[in-house]
Structure formats: C-alpha cells, structure tokens
Motif scaffolding. Structure first.
Motif, PDB file in Angstrom:
ATOM      1  N   SER A  27      22.915 -15.343 -96.326  1.00  0.00           N
ATOM      2  CA  SER A  27      21.864 -14.515 -96.934  1.00  0.00           C
ATOM      3  C   SER A  27      21.395 -13.414 -96.002  1.00  0.00           C
ATOM      4  CB  SER A  27      20.679 -15.386 -97.349  1.00  0.00           C
ATOM      5  OG  SER A  27      21.059 -16.294 -98.372  1.00  0.00           O
ATOM      6  N   SER A  28      21.590 -13.591 -94.698  1.00  0.00           N
ATOM      7  CA  SER A  28      21.153 -12.566 -93.752  1.00  0.00           C
ATOM      8  C   SER A  28      21.963 -11.278 -93.900  1.00  0.00           C
ATOM      9  CB  SER A  28      21.254 -13.082 -92.315  1.00  0.00           C
ATOM     10  OG  SER A  28      22.615 -13.187 -91.889  1.00  0.00           O
ATOM     11  N   VAL A  29      23.186 -11.382 -94.435  1.00  0.00           N
ATOM     12  CA  VAL A  29      24.007 -10.180 -94.651  1.00  0.00           C
ATOM     13  C   VAL A  29      24.224  -9.889 -96.138  1.00  0.00           C
ATOM     14  CG1 VAL A  29      25.221 -10.277 -92.452  1.00  0.00           C
ATOM     15  CG2 VAL A  29      26.138 -11.533 -94.390  1.00  0.00           C
ATOM     16  N   ASN A  39      21.030 -12.797 -78.940  1.00  0.00           N
ATOM     17  CA  ASN A  39      19.615 -13.002 -78.647  1.00  0.00           C
ATOM     18  C   ASN A  39      18.773 -13.202 -79.912  1.00  0.00           C
ATOM     19  OD1 ASN A  39      19.882 -12.654 -75.779  1.00  0.00           O
ATOM     20  ND2 ASN A  39      20.162 -10.466 -76.165  1.00  0.00           N
ATOM     21  N   HIS A  40      19.463 -13.272 -81.049  1.00  0.00           N
ATOM     22  CA  HIS A  40      18.735 -13.507 -82.311  1.00  0.00           C
ATOM     23  C   HIS A  40      18.701 -15.011 -82.601  1.00  0.00           C
ATOM     24  CE1 HIS A  40      17.324 -12.951 -86.445  1.00  0.00           C
ATOM     25  NE2 HIS A  40      18.207 -13.871 -86.778  1.00  0.00           N
ATOM     26  N   LEU A  76      30.690  -9.326 -86.983  1.00  0.00           N
ATOM     27  CA  LEU A  76      30.795  -8.131 -86.139  1.00  0.00           C
ATOM     28  C   LEU A  76      29.485  -7.783 -85.446  1.00  0.00           C
ATOM     29  CD1 LEU A  76      33.006  -5.722 -88.315  1.00  0.00           C
ATOM     30  CD2 LEU A  76      33.690  -7.154 -86.386  1.00  0.00           C
ATOM     31  N   ASN A  77      28.368  -8.059 -86.115  1.00  0.00           N
ATOM     32  CA  ASN A  77      27.070  -7.645 -85.579  1.00  0.00           C
ATOM     33  C   ASN A  77      26.274  -8.818 -85.027  1.00  0.00           C
ATOM     34  OD1 ASN A  77      27.559  -4.952 -86.418  1.00  0.00           O
ATOM     35  ND2 ASN A  77      26.915  -5.476 -88.491  1.00  0.00           N
ATOM     36  N   LEU A 124      18.166 -21.695 -82.341  1.00  0.00           N
ATOM     37  CA  LEU A 124      19.544 -21.731 -81.853  1.00  0.00           C
ATOM     38  C   LEU A 124      20.025 -20.308 -81.629  1.00  0.00           C
ATOM     39  CD1 LEU A 124      21.197 -24.126 -84.477  1.00  0.00           C
ATOM     40  CD2 LEU A 124      20.740 -24.715 -82.116  1.00  0.00           C
ATOM     41  N   TYR A 125      20.774 -20.096 -80.560  1.00  0.00           N
ATOM     42  CA  TYR A 125      21.480 -18.840 -80.361  1.00  0.00           C
ATOM     43  C   TYR A 125      22.964 -19.088 -80.610  1.00  0.00           C
ATOM     44  CZ  TYR A 125      17.329 -16.840 -78.095  1.00  0.00           C
ATOM     45  OH  TYR A 125      16.061 -16.375 -77.810  1.00  0.00           O
ATOM     46  N   ILE A 126      23.604 -18.173 -81.352  1.00  0.00           N
ATOM     47  CA  ILE A 126      25.062 -18.213 -81.514  1.00  0.00           C
ATOM     48  C   ILE A 126      25.642 -17.379 -80.370  1.00  0.00           C
ATOM     49  CG2 ILE A 126      27.032 -17.703 -83.004  1.00  0.00           C
ATOM     50  CD1 ILE A 126      25.136 -17.880 -85.398  1.00  0.00           C
TER      51      ILE A 126
END
Length: 273
Positions: free
Chosen positions: A34-36, A110-111, A105-106, A120-122
């Motif tokens: 949903s974020s994209v 740090n999100h 890609l984006n 969690l950081y990916i």
C-alpha cells in the motif's frame, strides 16, 4: 516470472512473540504494498482467491534457524532489538513484481516499518541465489521449464515450515502425490502461461519419508502441519516430457510453496537437487 526475495531486517526495539504470527506478517506485507500502490494493497487484502505471493515466518540468525532445511515458524520469546532478521517474500507473476518496482528501487534504509510496537528497518533485499541463502532466487517460467531435467526420476522435497492440505471441508497433513503435485500444478497453470494438461501423477510414488507433525497455535486458531523430507520416485513407463514437467513443478515449489496458508508463512517447500 517468479521472484523469491529475501528482505534483511533490523528491529530497533524488541518484537513481542504475539506480533510474529503469520497474520501480522501478512499485514506488514500489505502495508509495504500500500505504500507504493494503495489500490493494489486494498485488492490483495480483499481478495479471497489464490494470491500471487507467499510469505515466510520471520527468521533470526540464532542457532535454531541453522538446523538443516527447517525454518523457524514460531517464536516463544521476543526478538531483541538489533538482532538481524530475514523475511522471504515470493511473487508469482510479473504484474505484481512490476507494480512493486518502486518499493524495491526506492528503499530507504532509514524508514521504519512497524510490526506491532516494534520499528523495523529494511537494510537490504536479496533477489539472486546466495550460497548461504537458498531462499533468494528469480527465474522466468520458461527458464524453469527449460532447465528442468527430463531424466531425473527421484524428486527430493523438503517441507521447511508446517504444511497441510485442504480436502473438502477439512485439512489433512498427509502429503500424498495428489495433494503435493496438484497444489503446484494449479499455481503453475494459473501464473506460468505454460499450461500442463496431463502430468504423470499416477507414476509418482514416495520412496523415502522422514516427516513429523507440528502444531502451530495462536489466539485465533490451531494449525497442524508436517515438517521434514520426502523422496518421490517416478516409476513405470514415463515419457521424458512428463519427467520434465514433474521436475519443473518441483523446482517451482521454491516460489509457490504447497498446500494451505502460504501467504501466512506455511507450506514453504524446496526441491533438493
């Protein structure tokens, strides 16, 4: 084209075990989608049909996660902050992968993403085979078919998370040839564009079985599935093209899984060549 993507994660705070269930990881995946593409996320959430993705349980680098081909499928203790984890997402069709391209890609390391109260950081995504990470891979359906053996008549499958199958109104844990290969066939025919019409399922016989059942329970339900390894043999007069089809389906298991609740981390299966 199926993709098997391994996301490397770093929790910033402890993840309580009640938020490490398949249901919560499924919700995290829909949040990523949903974020994209919110419309796509809503559609995947509302769909009751066979879905074009599978998920793994969250894996840590603890000794428990290194015991052969079996994966962690439940957690009794919180995962501590700062513990490197990995999470496998497989996508079974190009449309879904391309719709999520912007996510890959984006990626912002740090999100923070949220799993229960934890951030969690990916940190990275693996999408190609690694010697220490057999769950990362990508291959077109044409490649899967062309590279499948038309001579190998022993099929070694390992069931790495609890696996069960639907028969009528109820579940069964018995991995019969019909349950295993019809599950793979249905997903292959739905997504590959290379339909198999008459696989030699009557020629498949188990020759080695080393499995046991496990119970996975949460506050909502109880799931009983098998873990372990089964060797199947192709016996009798089997045409090379039929051998090739069975091997292609077995290789496809890495991406599709078998049986029930594959979008909740169950049924993760690999063909051991």
């Amino acid at each position: 084209m199926p993709h098997s993507l391994v996301l490397n994660l770093l929790p910033q705070s402890p993840i309580p075990p009640q938020y490490l269930t398949g249901r919560h990881l499924h919700a995290l995946f829909l949040t990523l989608v949903s974020s994209v593409d919110k419309t796509l996320g809503d559609r995947l959430h509302d769909s009751n049909a066979d879905k074009a993705f599978t998920l793994s349980p969250l894996q840590t680098n603890s000794p428990l996660s290194k015991r052969g081909s079996q994966l962690q499928y439940s957690h009794q203790q919180p995962i501590p902050a700062g513990s490197p984890c990995w999470w496998r997402i497989s996508l079974l069709d190009d449309t879904l992968f391309s719709q999520l391209t912007q996510l890959w890609l984006n990626l912002n390391p740090n999100h923070p993403w949220h799993l229960g109260p934890a951030d969690l950081y990916i940190t990275s995504i693996q999408g190609t085979p690694q010697s220490i990470q057999p769950w990362a891979n990508a291959s077109s359906y044409t490649q899967l078919y062309e590279q499948a053996s038309d001579r190998e008549t022993t099929i070694r499958l390992t069931f790495s998370t609890p696996t069960a199958f639907r028969q009528g109104k109820f579940d069964t844990t018995l991995p019969t040839r019909e349950c295993v290969f019809n599950s793979l066939l249905a997903r292959w025919n739905k997504y590959s564009g290379i339909e198999f019409f008459d696989i030699a399922i009557e020629s498949i016989f188990p020759s080695f079985i080393n499995i046991h059942t496990e119970i996975l329970a949460d506050s909502r339900s109880k799931f009983i599935g098998i873990l372990g390894e089964i060797n199947y043999r192709l016996l009798g007069e089997v045409e090379p093209i039929q051998i090739k089809q069975i091997n292609a389906l077995s290789d496809f298991a890495l991406y599709a899984g078998v049986g029930r609740k594959t979008t909740m981390g169950m049924g993760m299966t690999r063909h051991l060549n």
